[in-house]
Design an enzyme around this catalytic site. Structure first.
Site, PDB file in Angstrom:
ATOM      1  N   ARG A 154       0.815  -1.216   0.000  1.00 19.18           N
ATOM      2  CA  ARG A 154       0.000   0.000   0.000  1.00 19.18           C
ATOM      3  C   ARG A 154       0.845   1.260   0.000  1.00 19.18           C
ATOM      4  O   ARG A 154       0.361   2.338  -0.389  1.00 19.18           O
ATOM      5  CB  ARG A 154      -1.019  -0.053   1.145  1.00 19.18           C
TER       6      ARG A 154
ATOM      7  N   GLU B 232       2.059  -7.198  12.576  1.00 21.31           N
ATOM      8  CA  GLU B 232       0.962  -7.411  13.539  1.00 21.31           C
ATOM      9  C   GLU B 232       0.314  -8.775  13.354  1.00 21.31           C
ATOM     10  O   GLU B 232      -0.089  -9.396  14.318  1.00 21.31           O
ATOM     11  CB  GLU B 232      -0.098  -6.284  13.422  1.00 21.31           C
TER      12      GLU B 232
HETATM   13  C1  PRP Z   1       0.472  -3.952   6.438  1.00 21.69           C
HETATM   14  C2  PRP Z   1       0.584  -2.439   6.324  1.00 21.69           C
HETATM   15  C3  PRP Z   1       2.003  -2.175   6.743  1.00 21.69           C
HETATM   16  C4  PRP Z   1       2.261  -3.253   7.782  1.00 21.69           C
HETATM   17  C5  PRP Z   1       2.234  -2.669   9.158  1.00 21.69           C
HETATM   18  O1  PRP Z   1       1.013  -4.541   5.302  1.00 21.69           O
HETATM   19  O2  PRP Z   1       0.325  -2.007   5.002  1.00 21.69           O
HETATM   20  O3  PRP Z   1       2.904  -2.321   5.656  1.00 21.69           O
HETATM   21  O4  PRP Z   1       1.223  -4.235   7.624  1.00 21.69           O
HETATM   22  O5  PRP Z   1       2.406  -3.636  10.173  1.00 21.69           O
HETATM   23  P1  PRP Z   1       3.628  -3.606  11.209  1.00 21.69           P
HETATM   24  O6  PRP Z   1       3.850  -2.189  11.643  1.00 21.69           O
HETATM   25  O7  PRP Z   1       3.186  -4.487  12.340  1.00 21.69           O
HETATM   26  O8  PRP Z   1       4.835  -4.144  10.497  1.00 21.69           O
HETATM   27  P2  PRP Z   1       0.905  -6.114   4.961  1.00 21.69           P
HETATM   28  O9  PRP Z   1       2.155  -6.779   5.398  1.00 21.69           O
HETATM   29  O10 PRP Z   1      -0.397  -6.637   5.437  1.00 21.69           O
HETATM   30  O11 PRP Z   1       1.022  -6.163   3.377  1.00 21.69           O
HETATM   31  P3  PRP Z   1       0.167  -5.624   2.126  1.00 21.69           P
HETATM   32  O12 PRP Z   1       0.338  -4.111   2.101  1.00 21.69           O
HETATM   33  O13 PRP Z   1       0.861  -6.286   1.006  1.00 21.69           O
HETATM   34  O14 PRP Z   1      -1.255  -6.017   2.294  1.00 21.69           O
HETATM   35  N1  ADE Z   2      -1.217  -3.788   9.087  1.00 18.81           N
HETATM   36  C1  ADE Z   2      -0.871  -4.254  10.308  1.00 18.81           C
HETATM   37  N2  ADE Z   2      -1.901  -4.143  11.171  1.00 18.81           N
HETATM   38  C2  ADE Z   2      -2.931  -3.585  10.451  1.00 18.81           C
HETATM   39  C3  ADE Z   2      -4.255  -3.208  10.779  1.00 18.81           C
HETATM   40  N3  ADE Z   2      -4.738  -3.384  12.031  1.00 18.81           N
HETATM   41  N4  ADE Z   2      -5.030  -2.670   9.815  1.00 18.81           N
HETATM   42  C4  ADE Z   2      -4.534  -2.507   8.552  1.00 18.81           C
HETATM   43  N5  ADE Z   2      -3.296  -2.849   8.181  1.00 18.81           N
HETATM   44  C5  ADE Z   2      -2.497  -3.387   9.130  1.00 18.81           C
END
Ligand code: PRP
Ligand code: ADE
Length: 176
Positions: free
Chosen positions: A64, A101
């Site tokens: 994202r 997370e």
């Molecule tokens: C989500 C979000 C951040 C990350 C945050 O991405 O877009 O990049 O999690 O979590 P953190 O602070 O605990 O590391 P995700 O890994 O779900 O990937 P995506 O954007 O490909 O869906």
């Molecule tokens: N990436 C990690 N935690 C998330 C949350 N709670 N919502 C959306 N993106 C996330």
């Protein structure tokens, strides 16, 4: 003004309980992208914040962060570089594993495209535990960049991600 723009973002973000796992409240940035007024407010807030930082490079996190980085690069006249989940980027890459997370992953960067000492900002939609951002900082340091700020639209403040980063963090909408 700034507070009205932030309120537009807050109103556009949709929260989903128990996604993608039980106990997680998923804060969905795509609500902003469905609303052109909120999307413009988001772009303005980011650009107004970054303009005075004298940034050389904007790095966006898979996936994202890729939606946000290029929009502001067009305004700033600065290049964009992606950090991707492993196995997606060709050429010389360096990698770093991390937990987030709701899972774990490995990030990679095309290290040859980072100029030594480049004043770099890392952008993503959301800061949760900070695992993704910490891995990105590590990759940029290994590549010789100077990371000046981590910028996210949303911050899950209760997870205290910013405390593990050692780099200034800026966010626009916070949740506990
Ligand atoms: C989500 C979000 C951040 C990350 C945050 O991405 O877009 O990049 O999690 O979590 P953190 O602070 O605990 O590391 P995700 O890994 O779900 O990937 P995506 O954007 O490909 O869906
Ligand atoms: N990436 C990690 N935690 C998330 C949350 N709670 N919502 C959306 N993106 C996330």
């Amino acid at each position: 003004n700034k507070n009205e723009k932030i309120q537009l973002l807050r109103d556009a973000i949709v929260s989903y309980s128990d996604f993608p796992k039980p106990g997680i409240i998923f804060r969905d940035i795509f609500g902003i992208f469905r609303n052109i007024v909120a999307m413009r407010a988001m772009k303005d807030l980011i650009v107004e914040h970054i303009l005075f930082l004298e940034v050389d490079l904007v790095v966006g996190l898979d996936s994202r962060g890729f939606l946000l980085g290029p929009i502001i690069c067009m305004e700033l006249g600065k290049p964009f570089l992606p950090i991707r989940k492993k196995g997606k980027l060709p050429g010389n890459v360096v990698q770093h594993a991390f937990t987030l997370e709701y899972g774990e992953a490995t990030f990679e960067i095309q290290t040859e495209y980072v100029k030594k000492g480049a004043r770099t900002i890392i952008i993503d939609d959301l800061l949760a535990t900070g695992g993704s951002m910490a891995a990105a900082i590590e990759l940029l340091k290994l590549s010789g960049a100077e990371v000046i700020e981590c910028l996210t639209i949303i911050e899950l403040s209760g997870l205290k991600g910013r405390e593990k980063l050692g780099i200034p963090v800026h966010s626009f909408v916070q949740y506990d």
